[in-house]
Design a protein around this motif. Structure first.
Motif, short mmCIF file in Angstrom:
data_model
loop_
_atom_site.label_atom_id
_atom_site.label_comp_id
_atom_site.label_asym_id
_atom_site.label_seq_id
_atom_site.Cartn_x
_atom_site.Cartn_y
_atom_site.Cartn_z
N TYR A 33 -2.57 -11.83 -8.43
CA TYR A 33 -1.76 -11.05 -7.51
C TYR A 33 -1.70 -11.72 -6.14
CZ TYR A 33 -3.24 -7.43 -10.86
OH TYR A 33 -3.52 -6.72 -12.00
N TYR A 35 -0.92 -10.25 -2.16
CA TYR A 35 -0.69 -9.16 -1.25
C TYR A 35 -0.57 -9.76 0.15
CZ TYR A 35 -2.08 -5.55 -4.64
OH TYR A 35 -2.15 -4.71 -5.72
N VAL A 43 -1.95 -2.98 3.73
CA VAL A 43 -1.93 -4.05 2.74
C VAL A 43 -0.77 -3.78 1.78
CG1 VAL A 43 -3.21 -5.15 0.87
CG2 VAL A 43 -4.43 -4.32 2.89
N PHE A 45 1.72 -4.96 -1.50
CA PHE A 45 1.83 -5.73 -2.74
C PHE A 45 3.05 -6.65 -2.70
CE2 PHE A 45 1.79 -6.71 -7.15
CZ PHE A 45 3.07 -6.55 -7.65
N GLU A 56 5.34 -8.09 -12.24
CA GLU A 56 5.87 -7.09 -11.33
C GLU A 56 6.02 -7.71 -9.95
OE1 GLU A 56 3.50 -3.55 -11.23
OE2 GLU A 56 4.93 -2.44 -9.99
N LEU A 103 -9.62 -5.14 -9.06
CA LEU A 103 -9.15 -6.37 -8.44
C LEU A 103 -10.22 -6.94 -7.53
CD1 LEU A 103 -6.35 -5.53 -9.48
CD2 LEU A 103 -5.43 -6.14 -7.26
N PHE A 105 -10.48 -9.56 -4.43
CA PHE A 105 -9.63 -10.17 -3.44
C PHE A 105 -10.31 -11.37 -2.80
CE2 PHE A 105 -6.01 -7.33 -2.73
CZ PHE A 105 -6.41 -6.22 -3.44
N TYR B 32 -6.72 5.85 -13.04
CA TYR B 32 -8.05 5.77 -12.50
C TYR B 32 -7.99 5.96 -10.99
CZ TYR B 32 -9.71 3.80 -16.92
OH TYR B 32 -10.04 3.61 -18.24
N TYR B 34 -9.67 4.50 -7.62
CA TYR B 34 -10.42 3.36 -7.09
C TYR B 34 -10.66 3.57 -5.60
CZ TYR B 34 -9.02 0.62 -11.21
OH TYR B 34 -8.83 0.16 -12.49
N TYR B 36 -11.69 1.17 -2.23
CA TYR B 36 -11.90 -0.14 -1.63
C TYR B 36 -12.16 0.06 -0.15
CZ TYR B 36 -10.28 -2.98 -5.56
OH TYR B 36 -10.16 -3.61 -6.78
N PRO B 44 -9.66 -6.77 0.85
CA PRO B 44 -10.27 -5.51 0.45
C PRO B 44 -11.43 -5.75 -0.52
CG PRO B 44 -7.89 -5.29 0.45
CD PRO B 44 -8.19 -6.75 0.68
N TYR B 46 -13.98 -4.15 -3.33
CA TYR B 46 -14.14 -3.07 -4.30
C TYR B 46 -15.43 -2.30 -4.05
CZ TYR B 46 -15.45 -0.96 -8.78
OH TYR B 46 -15.86 -0.09 -9.75
N HIS B 49 -14.96 2.88 -8.96
CA HIS B 49 -13.80 3.53 -9.55
C HIS B 49 -14.24 4.46 -10.68
CE1 HIS B 49 -14.15 0.36 -12.63
NE2 HIS B 49 -13.29 1.03 -13.37
N TYR B 87 -10.06 2.82 1.51
CA TYR B 87 -8.83 3.12 0.80
C TYR B 87 -9.12 3.79 -0.54
CZ TYR B 87 -6.93 -0.46 3.96
OH TYR B 87 -6.57 -1.21 5.06
N ARG B 91 -4.39 4.21 -9.98
CA ARG B 91 -3.73 3.13 -10.70
C ARG B 91 -3.85 3.37 -12.18
NH1 ARG B 91 -6.14 -2.08 -12.47
NH2 ARG B 91 -4.52 -3.66 -12.66
N ALA B 92 -2.78 3.12 -12.90
CA ALA B 92 -2.78 3.34 -14.34
C ALA B 92 -3.11 2.06 -15.10
CB ALA B 92 -1.44 3.93 -14.79
N ASN B 97 0.33 -2.79 -10.08
CA ASN B 97 -0.23 -3.19 -8.79
C ASN B 97 -0.95 -2.02 -8.12
OD1 ASN B 97 1.35 -2.08 -6.28
ND2 ASN B 97 2.88 -2.41 -7.86
N PHE B 98 -1.90 -2.36 -7.26
CA PHE B 98 -2.58 -1.38 -6.42
C PHE B 98 -1.70 -1.11 -5.20
CE2 PHE B 98 -7.16 -1.03 -7.64
CZ PHE B 98 -7.07 -1.74 -8.81
N VAL B 99 -1.49 0.16 -4.89
CA VAL B 99 -0.70 0.52 -3.72
C VAL B 99 -1.66 1.06 -2.66
CG1 VAL B 99 1.13 1.99 -2.80
CG2 VAL B 99 1.32 1.05 -5.12
N PHE B 100 -1.74 0.36 -1.55
CA PHE B 100 -2.63 0.75 -0.47
C PHE B 100 -1.90 1.65 0.51
CE2 PHE B 100 -6.43 -1.90 -0.93
CZ PHE B 100 -6.02 -2.79 -1.90
#
Lengths: 114, 110
Positions: A33, A35, A43, A45, A56, A103, A105, B32, B34, B36, B44, B46, B49, B87, B91-92, B97-100
Motif C-alpha cells: 500500500y 498512503y 492519513v 489512502f 484498489e 498493516l 507502516f 474488524y 483496528y 493504530y 501509523p 498497530y 484489533h 485512530y 475494515r472488512a 484499504n484502511f480509512v483513517f
C-alpha cells in the motif's frame, strides 16, 4: 522485529520533475500500500497492490501516479510530474494475506515540491 | 469516509488507565475493529484489533460491545510517551484499504 523500510527519508524536488519513492515491504507480505499525509491532515489512502497489479486506488491516485514492484523486494511509487500539492509525507505499508491482517507502516518519505 | 467517530481529544493522568471510545454503528459482520496510533510524523503503529471478542496484548486491551457498534481502547497504565493521536478503523476483507479519520488526540498529563 521485521519492518517496512522506506528511502529516502526526505526528498526535495522541483515542480514538474519526476520522483520515485522506494519501499522494501516485509519479506513474506503479499499486499502493499501507499498512503500519504499532508501536513496537519489525515492519513489518506492512495493505492493497494496485490499479485503484481493494483487492487484498489483512490481518487488521489490519478494518471500522474504509478506503482511498480520491479523485483522481489522493492515496491515503488512514481509521481510523473510533481505539483506543489504533492508535498506530503508518503507512507508505504504491507500486510500478509488474510481477512484480519494488520498493516505495517514504514517511517515515511517526506516529499517537498518547490 | 471513515466509518468511525471518535472524540477529538482526551486527557488522562499519568499512571491511570486511558479509555478511548470509538463508535462504529454501521459496522457489518465481517468487519474488524483496528486501533493504530501515530507518534509525531512517523507511520501509523498497530496497537490491537478484534472482531467481536475482547482482546488484550502487551500494549492495550480492546473492549467491543456485544452489538459491535462501539469499542474502547484501554491503555492500562498511561505514560507521557502515550501522548499522541489514536485512530479507530473498521475494515472488512483483506486487501481493502484502511480509512483513517482524524482520530483522538490523547494527552497524558503528569
Amino acid at each position: 522485529e521485521p519492518e517496512v523500510t522506506q528511502t529516502p527519508s526526505h526528498q526535495v524536488t522541483q515542480m514538474g520533475q519526476e520522483v520515485i519513492l522506494r519501499c522494501v515491504p516485509i519479506s513474506n507480505h503479499l499486499y502493499f500500500y501507499w498512503y500519504r499525509q499532508i501536513l496537519g491532515q489525515k492519513v489518506e489512502f492512495l493505492v493497494s497492490f496485490y499479485n503484481n497489479e493494483i487492487s484498489e486506488k483512490s481518487e488521489i491516485f490519478d494518471d500522474q501516479f504509478s506503482v511498480e514492484r520491479p523485483d522481489g523486494s522493492n515496491f515503488t511509487l512514481k509521481i510523473r510530474s510533481t505539483k506543489l500539492e504533492d508535498s506530503a509525507m508518503y507512507f508505504c505499508a504491507s500486510s500478509e494475506e488474510g481477512a484480519s491482517e494488520k498493516l505495517f507502516f514504514g517511517s515515511g518519505t517526506q516529499l517537498s515540491v518547490l | 469516509d471513515a466509518k468511525t467517530t471518535q472524540p477529538t481529544s482526551m486527557d488522562c493522568a499519568e499512571g491511570r488507565a486511558a479509555n478511548l471510545p470509538c463508535n462504529h454503528s454501521t459496522i457489518s459482520g465481517n468487519e474488524y475493529v483496528y486501533w493504530y496510533r501515530q507518534i509525531h510524523s512517523q507511520g501509523p503503529q498497530y496497537i490491537i484489533h478484534g472482531l467481536k471478542n475482547n482482546e488484550t496484548n502487551e500494549m492495550a486491551s480492546l473492549i467491543i460491545t456485544e452489538d459491535r457498534k462501539s469499542s474502547t481502547l484501554i491503555l492500562p497504565h498511561a505514560t507521557l510517551r502515550d501522548t499522541t493521536v489514536y485512530y479507530c478503523i473498521v475494515r472488512a476483507f483483506y486487501g481493502q484499504n484502511f480509512v483513517f479519520g482524524p482520530g483522538t488526540r490523547l494527552s497524558v498529563l503528569p
